[in-house]
Design a protein around this motif. Structure first.
Motif, PDB file in Angstrom:
ATOM      1  N   UNK A  22       0.811  -1.204   0.000  1.00 11.35           N
ATOM      2  CA  UNK A  22       0.000   0.000   0.000  1.00 11.35           C
ATOM      3  C   UNK A  22       0.844   1.253   0.000  1.00 11.35           C
ATOM      4  N   UNK A  23       0.171   2.387  -0.096  1.00  8.12           N
ATOM      5  CA  UNK A  23       0.815   3.699  -0.103  1.00  8.12           C
ATOM      6  C   UNK A  23       0.499   4.425   1.190  1.00  8.12           C
ATOM      7  N   UNK A  24       1.551   4.749   1.946  1.00  8.57           N
ATOM      8  CA  UNK A  24       1.434   5.563   3.153  1.00  8.57           C
ATOM      9  C   UNK A  24       1.634   7.020   2.754  1.00  8.57           C
ATOM     10  N   UNK A  25       0.640   7.850   3.040  1.00 10.02           N
ATOM     11  CA  UNK A  25       0.728   9.277   2.736  1.00 10.02           C
ATOM     12  C   UNK A  25       0.799  10.046   4.039  1.00 10.02           C
ATOM     13  N   UNK A  26       1.878  10.825   4.188  1.00 14.13           N
ATOM     14  CA  UNK A  26       2.096  11.591   5.413  1.00 14.13           C
ATOM     15  C   UNK A  26       2.097  13.081   5.108  1.00 14.13           C
ATOM     16  N   UNK A  27       1.408  13.880   5.918  1.00 15.37           N
ATOM     17  CA  UNK A  27       1.488  15.335   5.754  1.00 15.37           C
ATOM     18  C   UNK A  27       2.766  15.868   6.382  1.00 15.37           C
ATOM     19  N   UNK A  28       3.169  17.039   5.958  1.00 16.08           N
ATOM     20  CA  UNK A  28       4.328  17.686   6.567  1.00 16.08           C
ATOM     21  C   UNK A  28       3.930  18.177   7.952  1.00 16.08           C
ATOM     22  N   UNK A  29       4.563  17.626   8.964  1.00 21.80           N
ATOM     23  CA  UNK A  29       4.229  18.002  10.340  1.00 21.80           C
ATOM     24  C   UNK A  29       5.357  17.573  11.249  1.00 21.80           C
ATOM     25  N   UNK A  30       5.629  18.391  12.252  1.00 20.77           N
ATOM     26  CA  UNK A  30       6.641  18.011  13.230  1.00 20.77           C
ATOM     27  C   UNK A  30       6.082  17.175  14.351  1.00 20.77           C
ATOM     28  N   UNK A  31       4.768  17.022  14.380  1.00 22.43           N
ATOM     29  CA  UNK A  31       4.105  16.282  15.440  1.00 22.43           C
ATOM     30  C   UNK A  31       3.537  14.977  14.900  1.00 22.43           C
ATOM     31  N   UNK A  32       3.189  14.098  15.808  1.00 23.78           N
ATOM     32  CA  UNK A  32       2.479  12.883  15.410  1.00 23.78           C
ATOM     33  C   UNK A  32       1.057  13.264  14.999  1.00 23.78           C
ATOM     34  N   UNK A  33       0.608  12.700  13.899  1.00 24.45           N
ATOM     35  CA  UNK A  33      -0.679  13.114  13.319  1.00 24.45           C
ATOM     36  C   UNK A  33      -1.685  11.968  13.352  1.00 24.45           C
ATOM     37  N   UNK A  34      -2.974  12.284  13.316  1.00 22.84           N
ATOM     38  CA  UNK A  34      -3.990  11.233  13.181  1.00 22.84           C
ATOM     39  C   UNK A  34      -3.873  10.576  11.813  1.00 22.84           C
ATOM     40  N   UNK A  35      -4.499   9.419  11.657  1.00 24.30           N
ATOM     41  CA  UNK A  35      -4.379   8.683  10.395  1.00 24.30           C
ATOM     42  C   UNK A  35      -5.638   7.869  10.128  1.00 24.30           C
ATOM     43  N   UNK A  36      -5.916   7.659   8.841  1.00 25.61           N
ATOM     44  CA  UNK A  36      -7.057   6.852   8.412  1.00 25.61           C
ATOM     45  C   UNK A  36      -6.609   5.783   7.432  1.00 25.61           C
ATOM     46  N   UNK A  37      -7.061   4.566   7.657  1.00 24.60           N
ATOM     47  CA  UNK A  37      -6.927   3.497   6.672  1.00 24.60           C
ATOM     48  C   UNK A  37      -8.050   3.669   5.668  1.00 24.60           C
ATOM     49  N   UNK A  38      -7.715   3.727   4.382  1.00 24.13           N
ATOM     50  CA  UNK A  38      -8.701   3.876   3.320  1.00 24.13           C
ATOM     51  C   UNK A  38      -8.960   2.508   2.694  1.00 24.13           C
ATOM     52  N   UNK A  39     -10.222   2.075   2.690  1.00 30.58           N
ATOM     53  CA  UNK A  39     -10.583   0.769   2.134  1.00 30.58           C
ATOM     54  C   UNK A  39     -11.520   0.981   0.956  1.00 30.58           C
ATOM     55  N   UNK A  40     -11.144   0.425  -0.197  1.00 33.82           N
ATOM     56  CA  UNK A  40     -11.906   0.628  -1.419  1.00 33.82           C
ATOM     57  C   UNK A  40     -13.164  -0.236  -1.476  1.00 33.82           C
ATOM     58  N   UNK A  41     -13.959   0.015  -2.528  1.00 34.33           N
ATOM     59  CA  UNK A  41     -15.197  -0.713  -2.732  1.00 34.33           C
ATOM     60  C   UNK A  41     -14.993  -2.056  -3.394  1.00 34.33           C
ATOM     61  N   UNK A  42     -16.090  -2.665  -3.817  1.00 33.55           N
ATOM     62  CA  UNK A  42     -16.073  -4.054  -4.300  1.00 33.55           C
ATOM     63  C   UNK A  42     -15.431  -4.174  -5.671  1.00 33.55           C
ATOM     64  N   UNK A  43     -15.171  -5.428  -6.034  1.00 39.56           N
ATOM     65  CA  UNK A  43     -14.610  -5.719  -7.347  1.00 39.56           C
ATOM     66  C   UNK A  43     -13.100  -5.550  -7.377  1.00 39.56           C
ATOM     67  N   UNK A  44     -12.511  -5.624  -8.572  1.00 39.18           N
ATOM     68  CA  UNK A  44     -11.056  -5.515  -8.712  1.00 39.18           C
ATOM     69  C   UNK A  44     -10.588  -4.064  -8.636  1.00 39.18           C
TER      70      UNK A  44
END
Length: 324
Positions: A22-44
Motif C-alpha cells: 500500500x501507499x502511506x501518505x504523510x502530511x508535513x508536520x513536526x508532530x504525530x498526526x492522526x491517520x485513516x486506513x482507506x478501504x476501497x469498494x467491491x470488485x477488482x
C-alpha cells in the motif's frame, strides 16, 4: 493547511500470510498526526479506487491527498492478490476460493490498521478507517467484532441494508433499463433472493444458476459471498463503539440515500441514545457513488475532482472530534 510530506510504499503480511502492499501518505508536520486506513469498494478495485481501464475515479488517491492537506495521514492498499501483489493470487480453483473469503478481507483490514498505527509520525491513539462502499462494510465488520478498536469510522457511500436488498434494487433498475419484461425480471429477482438467502445461511450455491445471474456468482467467490450475504450493516453499526460519520451522495444509484442512509442513521441513533459514541450523517447534493459531482442523469459521476462538499464535510467531522 499542511503540505504533503511523502508517499511511501509499505509491504506487510495480511491474513494467513498473504502479501499486501500500500501507499502511506504523510502530511508535513513536526508532530504525530492522526491517520485513516482507506478501504476501497467491491470488485477488482486498486489502491487508488480504480478498475482499469474502464472505471477510473482516483477516489482513494484524491481522498489521501485531501486528508494530507488537512494534516491527516493515510494508508491505502491493493486488495489481496491484486496490483503490486498480483503474483500471490492462487491459480488452483479451491485455493483461490479460500484466498478470497470475506473474513480474509476483514483480517487484512485489521492488520493494515495495525501497520498504520505503528508508523513513525502517526499518533497511534487516533487511527481510524474510511471505507468506501463495500469498504465501509468491512470497516463496520471489523469494528463490531472487537478484534480492533479504530478511533473512528467514516462510512462513504456505504450500504445500510443487507446486500440482498441492495442487489435487488440494483438488478431491478438494470433490468428495467435494458427493457426486460416484468415477469422475467421478477423471476430473476426472486432467484437472486433465494441464492443470497442460501449463502447467508452457509448453504453455498444452488445446483444451477440462471445465465443472467451466473456472472455474479462464479465458483471462486462462494466463500466471499457467504460472508458478505450474512452481514447486516445496521446490526454491525449498532455494535460499533467508536464515533461514526456517514457520508453519502444524493445521486448515488448503487447505495441509495433514501434507503441505506436512514438504516445506518437509525442504528447509530439507537446506539447514541443508549449512551454510545456520537455520530453524524451528511448527504451531499448531486454527488455520485464515487463522491464526484453529477451534472445530469446521464453523468455517472466517475471522473473529475471530489465533490466540493466532501472537504467541508470531512473538515467539520474531523474538527469536532479533535483531529484538526
Amino acid at each position: 493547511m499542511s503540505l504533503l510530506q511523502a508517499e511511501t510504499e509499505l509491504r506487510f503480511e495480511g491474513a494467513r500470510g498473504a502479501p499486501l502492499a500500500g501507499t502511506l501518505t504523510l502530511p508535513a508536520s513536526g508532530d504525530k498526526v492522526p491517520a485513516l486506513l482507506l478501504i476501497q469498494g467491491s470488485g477488482p478495485t486498486d489502491r487508488d479506487g480504480n478498475q482499469p481501464p474502464h472505471l477510473l475515479t482516483d477516489l482513494l488517491k484524491d481522498l489521501a491527498l485531501l486528508l494530507a492537506e488537512l494534516g491527516i495521514a493515510s494508508l491505502r492498499c491493493d486488495k489481496r492478490g491484486m496490483g503490486a501483489v498480483a503474483t500471490s493470487l492462487p491459480k488452483d480453483p479451491a485455493a483461490l476460493a479460500d484466498f478470497v473469503r470475506w473474513e480474509h478481507f476483514v483480517e487484512d483490514a485489521r492488520l493494515a490498521l495495525a501497520q498504520l498505527a505503528a508508523q513513525e509520525g502517526v499518533d497511534a491513539r487516533r487511527v481510524g478507517i474510511l471505507g468506501h462502499s463495500e469498504g465501509g462494510l468491512i470497516a463496520l465488520d471489523l469494528a463490531a467484532s472487537g478484534r480492533a478498536q479504530p478511533a473512528m469510522l467514516i462510512l462513504a457511500a456505504t450500504t445500510g441494508r443487507p446486500i440482498a436488498a441492495v442487489l435487488r434494487d440494483q438488478l431491478a433498475g438494470l433490468g428495467r433499463m435494458q427493457g426486460a419484461p416484468e415477469a422475467v425480471l421478477d423471476a430473476l429477482l426472486d432467484e437472486n433472493d433465494r441464492i443470497l438467502a442460501g449463502l447467508a445461511a452457509g448453504a453455498g450455491y444452488p445446483e444451477t444458476v440462471s445465465p443472467g445471474l451466473a456472472g455474479l456468482y462464479p465458483p471462486y467467490l462462494r466463500h466471499y459471498w457467504e460472508g458478505f450475504a450474512a452481514r447486516d450493516p445496521a446490526v454491525l453499526a449498532s455494535g460499533c463503539a467508536c464515533p461514526v460519520f456517514v457520508l453519502a451522495g444524493s445521486a448515488d444509484v448503487q447505495v441509495l440515500a433514501d434507503r441505506d442512509v436512514p438504516a445506518l442513521a437509525a442504528a447509530l441513533s439507537g446506539r447514541s441514545a443508549a449512551g454510545g459514541a456520537r455520530h453524524a450523517v451528511e448527504v451531499l447534493a448531486d454527488a455520485s457513488h464515487n463522491l464526484k459531482a453529477v451534472a445530469g442523469p446521464d453523468d455517472p459521476g466517475h471522473g473529475g475532482p471530489l465533490h466540493p462538499g466532501v472537504r467541508p464535510a470531512l473538515e467539520a467531522w474531523l474538527g469536532e472530534n479533535g483531529w484538526l
